[in-house]
Design a protein around this motif. Structure first.
Motif, PDB file in Angstrom:
ATOM      1  N   GLU A 183       0.805  -1.228   0.000  1.00  0.00           N
ATOM      2  CA  GLU A 183       0.000   0.000   0.000  1.00  0.00           C
ATOM      3  C   GLU A 183       0.836   1.275   0.000  1.00  0.00           C
ATOM      4  OE1 GLU A 183      -3.543   2.012   2.718  1.00  0.00           O
ATOM      5  OE2 GLU A 183      -2.991  -0.087   3.010  1.00  0.00           O
ATOM      6  N   LYS A 184       1.791   1.383   0.917  1.00  0.00           N
ATOM      7  CA  LYS A 184       2.594   2.598   1.020  1.00  0.00           C
ATOM      8  C   LYS A 184       3.460   2.819  -0.216  1.00  0.00           C
ATOM      9  CE  LYS A 184       2.789   2.705   6.072  1.00  0.00           C
ATOM     10  NZ  LYS A 184       3.662   2.657   7.281  1.00  0.00           N
ATOM     11  N   GLU A 185       4.025   1.741  -0.750  1.00  0.00           N
ATOM     12  CA  GLU A 185       4.859   1.848  -1.956  1.00  0.00           C
ATOM     13  C   GLU A 185       4.048   2.351  -3.148  1.00  0.00           C
ATOM     14  OE1 GLU A 185       7.410  -1.425  -3.027  1.00  0.00           O
ATOM     15  OE2 GLU A 185       7.341  -2.190  -0.972  1.00  0.00           O
ATOM     16  N   LEU A 186       2.815   1.853  -3.281  1.00  0.00           N
ATOM     17  CA  LEU A 186       1.969   2.255  -4.404  1.00  0.00           C
ATOM     18  C   LEU A 186       1.611   3.733  -4.316  1.00  0.00           C
ATOM     19  CD1 LEU A 186      -0.408  -0.840  -4.657  1.00  0.00           C
ATOM     20  CD2 LEU A 186       1.698  -0.399  -5.903  1.00  0.00           C
ATOM     21  N   ILE A 187       1.349   4.195  -3.098  1.00  0.00           N
ATOM     22  CA  ILE A 187       1.050   5.617  -2.900  1.00  0.00           C
ATOM     23  C   ILE A 187       2.260   6.466  -3.252  1.00  0.00           C
ATOM     24  CG2 ILE A 187       0.505   7.367  -1.155  1.00  0.00           C
ATOM     25  CD1 ILE A 187      -1.195   5.202   0.244  1.00  0.00           C
ATOM     26  N   GLU A 188       3.437   5.993  -2.903  1.00  0.00           N
ATOM     27  CA  GLU A 188       4.675   6.745  -3.167  1.00  0.00           C
ATOM     28  C   GLU A 188       4.938   6.923  -4.657  1.00  0.00           C
ATOM     29  OE1 GLU A 188       7.736   4.665  -1.117  1.00  0.00           O
ATOM     30  OE2 GLU A 188       7.132   5.362   0.872  1.00  0.00           O
ATOM     31  N   ILE A 189       4.477   5.987  -5.494  1.00  0.00           N
ATOM     32  CA  ILE A 189       4.697   6.140  -6.942  1.00  0.00           C
ATOM     33  C   ILE A 189       3.472   6.745  -7.637  1.00  0.00           C
ATOM     34  CG2 ILE A 189       6.376   4.264  -7.021  1.00  0.00           C
ATOM     35  CD1 ILE A 189       4.217   2.515  -8.338  1.00  0.00           C
ATOM     36  N   GLY A 190       2.559   7.295  -6.846  1.00  0.00           N
ATOM     37  CA  GLY A 190       1.469   8.092  -7.407  1.00  0.00           C
ATOM     38  C   GLY A 190       0.210   7.347  -7.774  1.00  0.00           C
ATOM     39  N   LEU A 191      -0.026   6.173  -7.188  1.00  0.00           N
ATOM     40  CA  LEU A 191      -1.241   5.421  -7.484  1.00  0.00           C
ATOM     41  C   LEU A 191      -2.255   5.548  -6.352  1.00  0.00           C
ATOM     42  CD1 LEU A 191       0.315   2.174  -8.985  1.00  0.00           C
ATOM     43  CD2 LEU A 191      -0.826   4.023 -10.219  1.00  0.00           C
ATOM     44  N   ASP A 192      -3.539   5.588  -6.724  1.00  0.00           N
ATOM     45  CA  ASP A 192      -4.614   5.641  -5.737  1.00  0.00           C
ATOM     46  C   ASP A 192      -4.981   4.220  -5.326  1.00  0.00           C
ATOM     47  OD1 ASP A 192      -4.888   8.405  -5.718  1.00  0.00           O
ATOM     48  OD2 ASP A 192      -6.211   8.379  -7.463  1.00  0.00           O
ATOM     49  N   ILE A 193      -4.987   3.990  -4.026  1.00  0.00           N
ATOM     50  CA  ILE A 193      -5.320   2.676  -3.497  1.00  0.00           C
ATOM     51  C   ILE A 193      -6.826   2.450  -3.606  1.00  0.00           C
ATOM     52  CG2 ILE A 193      -5.226   1.219  -1.428  1.00  0.00           C
ATOM     53  CD1 ILE A 193      -2.539   1.848  -2.746  1.00  0.00           C
ATOM     54  N   PRO A 194      -7.283   1.228  -3.929  1.00  0.00           N
ATOM     55  CA  PRO A 194      -8.721   0.956  -3.983  1.00  0.00           C
ATOM     56  C   PRO A 194      -9.436   1.358  -2.697  1.00  0.00           C
ATOM     57  CG  PRO A 194      -7.514  -0.898  -4.879  1.00  0.00           C
ATOM     58  CD  PRO A 194      -6.494   0.047  -4.310  1.00  0.00           C
ATOM     59  N   PHE A 195     -10.660   1.824  -2.847  1.00  0.00           N
ATOM     60  CA  PHE A 195     -11.440   2.313  -1.703  1.00  0.00           C
ATOM     61  C   PHE A 195     -11.538   1.250  -0.609  1.00  0.00           C
ATOM     62  CE2 PHE A 195     -15.592   2.597   0.421  1.00  0.00           C
ATOM     63  CZ  PHE A 195     -15.444   3.837   1.041  1.00  0.00           C
ATOM     64  N   ALA A 196     -11.764  -0.001  -0.990  1.00  0.00           N
ATOM     65  CA  ALA A 196     -11.923  -1.064   0.009  1.00  0.00           C
ATOM     66  C   ALA A 196     -10.658  -1.249   0.842  1.00  0.00           C
ATOM     67  CB  ALA A 196     -12.288  -2.384  -0.675  1.00  0.00           C
ATOM     68  N   ILE A 197      -9.489  -1.080   0.221  1.00  0.00           N
ATOM     69  CA  ILE A 197      -8.224  -1.206   0.950  1.00  0.00           C
ATOM     70  C   ILE A 197      -8.047  -0.034   1.908  1.00  0.00           C
ATOM     71  CG2 ILE A 197      -5.715  -1.351   0.722  1.00  0.00           C
ATOM     72  CD1 ILE A 197      -7.038  -3.790  -0.408  1.00  0.00           C
ATOM     73  N   ARG A 198      -8.370   1.181   1.425  1.00  0.00           N
ATOM     74  CA  ARG A 198      -8.239   2.369   2.279  1.00  0.00           C
ATOM     75  C   ARG A 198      -9.202   2.312   3.463  1.00  0.00           C
ATOM     76  NH1 ARG A 198     -10.025   6.556  -0.598  1.00  0.00           N
ATOM     77  NH2 ARG A 198     -10.226   5.600  -2.645  1.00  0.00           N
ATOM     78  N   LEU A 199     -10.419   1.852   3.201  1.00  0.00           N
ATOM     79  CA  LEU A 199     -11.409   1.761   4.267  1.00  0.00           C
ATOM     80  C   LEU A 199     -11.002   0.708   5.293  1.00  0.00           C
ATOM     81  CD1 LEU A 199     -14.074   2.595   5.508  1.00  0.00           C
ATOM     82  CD2 LEU A 199     -15.254   1.025   3.940  1.00  0.00           C
ATOM     83  N   ARG A 200     -10.474  -0.410   4.811  1.00  0.00           N
ATOM     84  CA  ARG A 200      -9.997  -1.458   5.722  1.00  0.00           C
ATOM     85  C   ARG A 200      -8.905  -0.920   6.633  1.00  0.00           C
ATOM     86  NH1 ARG A 200      -5.771  -5.348   5.256  1.00  0.00           N
ATOM     87  NH2 ARG A 200      -6.206  -7.270   6.393  1.00  0.00           N
ATOM     88  N   SER A 201      -7.964  -0.155   6.071  1.00  0.00           N
ATOM     89  CA  SER A 201      -6.892   0.436   6.876  1.00  0.00           C
ATOM     90  C   SER A 201      -7.454   1.408   7.905  1.00  0.00           C
ATOM     91  CB  SER A 201      -5.888   1.160   5.967  1.00  0.00           C
ATOM     92  OG  SER A 201      -5.258   0.253   5.100  1.00  0.00           O
ATOM     93  N   GLY A 202      -8.469   2.197   7.481  1.00  0.00           N
ATOM     94  CA  GLY A 202      -9.094   3.145   8.401  1.00  0.00           C
ATOM     95  C   GLY A 202      -9.817   2.457   9.546  1.00  0.00           C
ATOM     96  N   LEU A 203     -10.497   1.361   9.225  1.00  0.00           N
ATOM     97  CA  LEU A 203     -11.210   0.606  10.258  1.00  0.00           C
ATOM     98  C   LEU A 203     -10.229   0.006  11.269  1.00  0.00           C
ATOM     99  CD1 LEU A 203     -13.848  -1.227   8.032  1.00  0.00           C
ATOM    100  CD2 LEU A 203     -14.337   0.528   9.731  1.00  0.00           C
ATOM    101  N   GLU A 204      -9.127  -0.529  10.760  1.00  0.00           N
ATOM    102  CA  GLU A 204      -8.140  -1.129  11.657  1.00  0.00           C
ATOM    103  C   GLU A 204      -7.471  -0.076  12.537  1.00  0.00           C
ATOM    104  OE1 GLU A 204      -5.611  -3.481   9.122  1.00  0.00           O
ATOM    105  OE2 GLU A 204      -6.981  -5.204   9.231  1.00  0.00           O
TER     106      GLU A 204
END
Length: 279
Positions: free
Chosen positions: A231-252
């Motif tokens: 997740e962090k690597e993908l953000i660093e190269i300018g990609l948007d993480i899927p909503f479900a992945i971002r929401l899962r991280s927020g919930l955790e």
């Protein structure tokens, strides 16, 4: 069942005449028959250049692309294009017929398909994309999703081994995007090999495998469940993480544990209610 390799990209490099750096730099990967592979990257990563090379719109002397037993070159490009169908970003730019029927028939006419066979293929392709009832409709009356489905029907009618979608959902509204993605899923289930070129990781999450492009190189390759752990690597190269992945991280982060890696909103909802609301 072990499927054969249908696309083989070997040490491929490409540079535009007016550029100082390579758009593609020593790219290699393989795609098997019946796979849905998403090639993902931000603007300038090389993914759209790769799409055009796969369809013989560009050629290079550095490296090779093999489609089945054909190495793409200026001499073999027409044979290769019979195996690779292309759907582009803007459906309005793809229409040439005055009706849906005429548009799907256009490629068949250019390939000298007999008239009786052509009628059968047009109707079969439109039925497959759920657009048969629009046979005599004028394309400009269709929605974005309907137009893109007709564009895909025009490719299906030619019976290629591979369909390449170059940002084919990026100009569609959510409903149109969902229509096209469901169609891609159905085609894949019928053993069509699908290559989707996209910057949308929500779309890529549905594929069997993801190839991440960055600065003209293959950055990472793997199943969606493997790729989205970066997740962090993908953000660093300018990609948007899927909503479900971002929401899962927020919930955790709020102390709500989600044990299973979920790639889509539907999967996340199912995981939440089955794991936290059991009787």
């Amino acid at each position: 069942m072990d499927h054969k390799v249908l696309v083989s990209v070997d040490s491929l490099s490409f540079m535009y005449e007016d550029q100082q750096t390579k758009a593609l730099d020593n790219v290699s990967f393989q795609i098997k028959e019946g796979e849905w592979v998403a090639i993902v990257g931000h603007n300038g990563s090389g993914k759209s250049t790769l799409a055009k090379l796969l369809n013989g719109l560009y050629f290079t002397k550095e490296g090779s692309i093999r489609i089945g037993d054909i190495v793409i070159s200026e001499e073999t490009v027409w044979d290769a294009r019979k195996r690779v169908g292309m759907v582009f970003q803007n459906p309005d730019n793809q229409f040439v017929g005055t009706t849906v029927k005429d548009d799907v028939a256009f490629g068949l006419e250019n390939n000298a398909i007999p008239r009786e066979e052509m009628h059968k293929r047009v109707e079969a392709a439109l039925e497959k994309v759920n657009m048969l009832s629009f046979l005599d409709q004028e394309p400009h009356h269709l929605s974005g999703g309907q137009k893109q489905r007709v564009a895909i029907a025009g490719v299906i009618a030619l019976k290629p081994s591979i369909i390449v979608l170059d940002e084919a959902t990026s100009m569609l509204d959510p409903q149109g995007r969902q229509e096209v993605l469901e169609l891609i899923k159905e085609l894949k289930q019928e053993n069509m090999t699908v290559i989707s070129i996209t910057h949308d990781l929500d779309e890529a999450a549905r594929a069997d495998r993801i190839i991440i492009m960055n600065k003209g190189k293959v950055y990472q390759e793997g199943k969606p469940s493997e790729i989205f752990q970066l997740e962090k690597e993908l953000i660093e190269i300018g990609l948007d993480i899927p909503f479900a992945i971002r929401l899962r991280s927020g919930l955790e982060a709020q102390g709500i544990q989600v044990d299973k890696i979920t790639l889509t909103e539907e999967e996340l909802v199912t995981e939440l209610w089955t794991s936290h609301f059991k009787k």
